[in-house]
Scaffold this motif. Structure first.
Motif, PDB file in Angstrom:
ATOM      1  N   ARG A 268      49.433 -86.874 -61.788  1.00  0.00           N
ATOM      2  CA  ARG A 268      50.633 -86.578 -61.002  1.00  0.00           C
ATOM      3  C   ARG A 268      51.606 -87.758 -61.026  1.00  0.00           C
ATOM      4  NH1 ARG A 268      50.489 -85.190 -54.584  1.00  0.00           N
ATOM      5  NH2 ARG A 268      52.649 -84.550 -54.347  1.00  0.00           N
TER       6      ARG A 268
ATOM      7  N   VAL B  19      53.497 -87.860 -64.333  1.00  0.00           N
ATOM      8  CA  VAL B  19      54.559 -86.850 -64.397  1.00  0.00           C
ATOM      9  C   VAL B  19      55.759 -87.284 -63.557  1.00  0.00           C
ATOM     10  CG1 VAL B  19      55.155 -84.471 -63.767  1.00  0.00           C
ATOM     11  CG2 VAL B  19      53.029 -84.938 -64.997  1.00  0.00           C
TER      12      VAL B  19
ATOM     13  N   LYS C 227      59.394 -81.751 -64.629  1.00  0.00           N
ATOM     14  CA  LYS C 227      58.041 -81.220 -64.763  1.00  0.00           C
ATOM     15  C   LYS C 227      57.362 -81.217 -63.401  1.00  0.00           C
ATOM     16  CE  LYS C 227      57.506 -82.673 -69.503  1.00  0.00           C
ATOM     17  NZ  LYS C 227      56.857 -83.607 -70.424  1.00  0.00           N
TER      18      LYS C 227
ATOM     19  N   VAL D 228      53.393 -80.424 -61.335  1.00  0.00           N
ATOM     20  CA  VAL D 228      51.948 -80.519 -61.522  1.00  0.00           C
ATOM     21  C   VAL D 228      51.295 -79.470 -60.633  1.00  0.00           C
ATOM     22  CG1 VAL D 228      49.935 -81.985 -61.221  1.00  0.00           C
ATOM     23  CG2 VAL D 228      52.041 -82.973 -62.060  1.00  0.00           C
TER      24      VAL D 228
ATOM     25  N   ARG E 213      51.194 -77.958 -66.134  1.00  0.00           N
ATOM     26  CA  ARG E 213      52.371 -78.822 -65.956  1.00  0.00           C
ATOM     27  C   ARG E 213      53.608 -77.992 -66.295  1.00  0.00           C
ATOM     28  NH1 ARG E 213      48.685 -82.375 -68.475  1.00  0.00           N
ATOM     29  NH2 ARG E 213      48.082 -84.059 -67.085  1.00  0.00           N
TER      30      ARG E 213
END
Length: 137
Positions: free
Chosen positions: A21, A24, A47, A49, A69
């Motif tokens: 996480r 991202v 993006k 998660v 994702r």
């Protein structure tokens, strides 16, 4: 002993998920000001998660894992800048749908989740150490 082992494995899975996480979130922040390279092009899309509980059949315990994702489908931000190389015919440039304040909050939450799992690891290690000390007496 299996309880401590289970706790360590569950915490490890949580730390891995929160680490994913954080990666991202870092990518989203890094691309928050990215634009397309061609006129009217599509910029970076935020993006997300998705976590899911996964049964570890070998151990018989539930752990967490990042399973998807996906891309955030919210609209891009449009700004009027006719001199920009990525401006469309009307002079608007599309910027990513990344809100750095939201990303910073996600980062803080992921960090707290990671730290909570790390605390479980530390407590489990201390319990194991105390058990060994009691057995040696």
């Amino acid at each position: 002993m299996s309880g401590i082992k289970d706790a360590l494995l569950i915490s490890r899975a949580g730390m891995q998920a929160q680490g994913d996480r954080l990666r991202v979130v870092a990518e989203n922040i890094a691309n928050a000001d990215s634009t397309a390279t061609t006129p009217g092009g599509t910029p970076y899309r935020r993006k997300l998660v998705v976590f899911e509980n996964m049964l570890n059949k070998e151990l018989g315990v539930n752990t967490v894992k990042v399973t998807k994702r996906p891309l955030d489908q919210s609209p891009f931000i449009k700004k009027y800048d006719p001199s920009h190389p990525a401006a469309d015919a009307q002079g608007y440039v599309q910027y990513p749908n990344v809100n750095t304040i939201v990303e910073m909050m996600d980062m803080r939450e992921a960090r707290r989740g990671y730290e909570a799992n790390m605390d479980v690891v530390q407590i489990s290690k201390a319990m194991l150490s105390q058990t060994i000390n009691l057995l040696n007496k």
